[in-house]
Design an enzyme around this catalytic site. Structure first.
Site, short mmCIF file in Angstrom:
data_model
loop_
_atom_site.label_atom_id
_atom_site.label_comp_id
_atom_site.label_asym_id
_atom_site.label_seq_id
_atom_site.Cartn_x
_atom_site.Cartn_y
_atom_site.Cartn_z
N THR A 31 85.76 45.16 59.59
CA THR A 31 85.37 43.91 60.26
C THR A 31 84.01 43.43 59.74
O THR A 31 83.78 42.23 59.65
CB THR A 31 85.31 44.07 61.80
OG1 THR A 31 84.47 45.17 62.12
CG2 THR A 31 86.68 44.28 62.40
N HIS A 122 99.64 52.51 55.68
CA HIS A 122 100.36 51.26 55.94
C HIS A 122 100.49 50.40 54.68
O HIS A 122 100.77 49.21 54.76
CB HIS A 122 99.69 50.48 57.07
CG HIS A 122 99.78 51.20 58.39
ND1 HIS A 122 98.95 50.94 59.46
CD2 HIS A 122 100.60 52.19 58.80
CE1 HIS A 122 99.28 51.75 60.48
NE2 HIS A 122 100.26 52.53 60.09
N SER A 198 91.47 51.78 67.02
CA SER A 198 91.78 51.84 68.45
C SER A 198 92.68 53.03 68.76
O SER A 198 92.88 53.35 69.93
CB SER A 198 92.44 50.53 68.89
OG SER A 198 93.62 50.31 68.13
P1 NAD Z 1 92.73 47.90 65.70
O1 NAD Z 1 92.54 46.42 65.45
O2 NAD Z 1 93.76 48.29 66.67
O3 NAD Z 1 91.36 48.56 66.20
C1 NAD Z 1 90.15 48.37 65.54
C2 NAD Z 1 89.07 49.11 66.34
O4 NAD Z 1 87.86 49.02 65.62
C3 NAD Z 1 88.84 48.52 67.73
O5 NAD Z 1 88.91 49.56 68.70
C4 NAD Z 1 87.43 47.91 67.65
O6 NAD Z 1 86.69 48.10 68.82
C5 NAD Z 1 86.82 48.72 66.52
N1 NAD Z 1 85.80 47.98 65.75
C6 NAD Z 1 85.87 46.71 65.28
N2 NAD Z 1 84.76 46.42 64.58
C7 NAD Z 1 83.96 47.53 64.61
C8 NAD Z 1 82.67 47.84 64.08
N3 NAD Z 1 81.96 46.96 63.38
N4 NAD Z 1 82.17 49.08 64.32
C9 NAD Z 1 82.87 50.00 65.06
N5 NAD Z 1 84.09 49.75 65.58
C10 NAD Z 1 84.64 48.52 65.36
O7 NAD Z 1 92.95 48.53 64.30
P2 NAD Z 1 93.78 49.81 63.87
O8 NAD Z 1 93.54 50.93 64.82
O9 NAD Z 1 93.51 50.00 62.43
O10 NAD Z 1 95.30 49.38 64.02
C11 NAD Z 1 95.77 48.09 63.72
C12 NAD Z 1 96.72 47.91 62.55
O11 NAD Z 1 96.20 46.76 61.92
C13 NAD Z 1 96.75 48.94 61.49
O12 NAD Z 1 98.07 49.31 61.35
C14 NAD Z 1 96.29 48.22 60.18
O13 NAD Z 1 97.26 48.42 59.17
C15 NAD Z 1 96.33 46.76 60.52
N6 NAD Z 1 95.23 45.90 60.02
C16 NAD Z 1 94.57 46.20 58.87
C17 NAD Z 1 93.51 45.39 58.46
C18 NAD Z 1 92.81 45.73 57.16
O14 NAD Z 1 93.45 46.19 56.21
N7 NAD Z 1 91.48 45.56 57.09
C19 NAD Z 1 93.10 44.31 59.23
C20 NAD Z 1 93.81 44.03 60.42
C21 NAD Z 1 94.87 44.85 60.79
#
Ligand code: NAD
Ligand code: ZN
Length: 261
Positions: A31, A122, A198
Site C-alpha cells: 500500500t 496467487h 489480514s
Molecule cells: P488484505 O487487503 O486482506 O489485507 C491487507 C492488510 O494490510 C490489512 O489488514 C491492512 O490493515 C494492512 N495494511 C495496509 N497497509 C498497511 C501498512 N502500510 N502497514 C501495515 N499494514 C498495512 O490483503 P491480503 O491479506 O493480502 O489478502 C487479499 C488478497 O488480495 C490477496 O489474495 C492478494 O492476492 C490480493 N491483492 C494483491 C495486491 C497486490 O498484489 N499488491 C493488491 C490488492 C489485493
C-alpha cells in the site's frame, strides 16, 4: 525520530536471533507503494460486482468485464516501486536469514526489490496464457493495447480465444509448485514474519498456523488486528514503512571505528 514502542523492539530482536525466516506478505506491504489493498475504501472489494468479475466462471462469461474491473489495479502496479518493507526482506536475505518469501501479492515487487526465493501463491499480473490453447503471453503489451482502446479483452495470436493473466481467480486452486515450496519452507523456518496481511484469505492464511505447529515463532506487523495475534510472539500494530526503517537501522552493521590519530 520517535522512540520505538516495545512490540517493535521485541519483533526486531526476534528477527535478529532468527536463522531461517519465512516472510509471509499480503497486500498491506504494497500500500505504501501506492497499490490499494483489497479491503480499503478504494480497494477492489469496494465494487460489489468484483468477486463475480474476478472469478474463473466470470472471466469465461465476460473477459472484457474482468479487464474493466482490473485495469486500474494493473496500471497502478506498473508504476509501483518496492517499499522499505520489501527492502528489509532483501537485507535479511543478504544476511543469510531468509528461507523464503511467500506472498499473496500479484505485483512482483519482492523480485523487483531483489528477493530471490519468492513463492507467489496467487500468481503474477506480468505473464499470462490463452484461456483455450494455454499459449504463454507477456501481458504488458496487451495491457497497453487495452489502455490505448485497441481492445477490451486481448485475444490469443494463435487461436483468438481470450488471454488472461497468470493470477489465481476466485474458484481456482493455488499453483501447486508455489504452494508446495511454501509449505516446505514453512516446515523448515524458525520464524514466520507476517507483513501486511489480514490473514483471512485461505488456504494461504493456513501457513502461519503451520509455522507455529512446526515450532516456529510468529511475528505479525499489520495496521489492524488479525485472528492470529494471540498465537504470535510479537505483534506490531503500525505502518510497515516505519517498522521496516527501524528494523533496517537496527540490523545494519555498526559503522567502522574511526582510525586512531
Ligand atoms: P488484505 O487487503 O486482506 O489485507 C491487507 C492488510 O494490510 C490489512 O489488514 C491492512 O490493515 C494492512 N495494511 C495496509 N497497509 C498497511 C501498512 N502500510 N502497514 C501495515 N499494514 C498495512 O490483503 P491480503 O491479506 O493480502 O489478502 C487479499 C488478497 O488480495 C490477496 O489474495 C492478494 O492476492 C490480493 N491483492 C494483491 C495486491 C497486490 O498484489 N499488491 C493488491 C490488492 C489485493
Ligand atoms: Zn490460444
Amino acid at each position: 525520530m520517535a522512540r520505538m514502542n516495545d512490540p517493535s523492539e521485541s519483533a526486531i530482536s526476534l528477527i535478529r536471533t532468527a536463522r531461517r525466516i519465512v516472510a509471509f506478505s499480503g497486500a498491506g506491504i504494497s500500500t505504501e507503494a501506492g497499490i490499494p489493498d483489497f479491503r480499503s475504501p478504494r480497494g477492489v472489494y469496494s465494487n460489489s460486482d468484483a468477486v463475480e468479475w474476478l472469478s474463473a466462471s466470470g472471466f469465461r462469461r465476460d473477459p472484457a468485464a474482468f479487464y474493466r474491473a482490473s485495469m486500474d489495479l494493473f496500471s497502478t502496479i506498473a508504476r509501483a516501486e518496492p517499499t522499505d518493507a520489501h527492502r528489509l526482506l532483501v537485507r535479511l536475505e543478504e544476511m543469510g536469514k531468509v528461507e523464503a518469501v511467500v506472498t499473496q501479492n500479484i505485483d512482483g515487487l519482492h523480485a523487483a526489490a531483489g528477493s530471490s526465493k519468492v513463492y507467489e501463491l496467487h500468481g503474477t499480473w506480468r505473464t499470462g496464457r490463452c484461456s483455450e490453447c494455454g499459449a504463454f503471453h507477456n501481458m504488458l503489451p496487451l495491457y497497453d493495447r487495452i489502455l490505448q482502446g485497441g481492445t477490451d479483452a486481448p485475444a490469443c495470436c494463435l487461436c483468438s480465444a481470450p488471454v488472461r493473466p497468470d493470477i489465481v481467480l476466485f474458484e481456482e486452486l493455488l499453483p501447486v509448485e508455489a504452494w508446495q515450496g511454501a509449505v516446505e519452507a514453512v516446515g523448515r523456518c524458525d520464524l514466520m514474519l507476517v507483513l501486511g496481511s489480514s490473514l483471512v484469505v485461505y488456504p494461504a492464511a493456513e501457513l502461519p498456523m503451520m509455522a507455529v505447529s512446526a515450532g516456529a515463532k510468529l511475528v505479525i506487523v499489520n495496521l489492524e488486528e488479525t485472528s492470529y495475534d494471540r498465537a504470535a510472539a510479537a505483534v506490531v500494530h503500525g505502518r510497515l514503512g516505519e517498522f521496516a526503517r527501524a528494523a533496517l537501522a537496527a540490523l545494519s552493521p555498526a559503522p567502522p571505528a574511526p582510525p586512531a590519530s
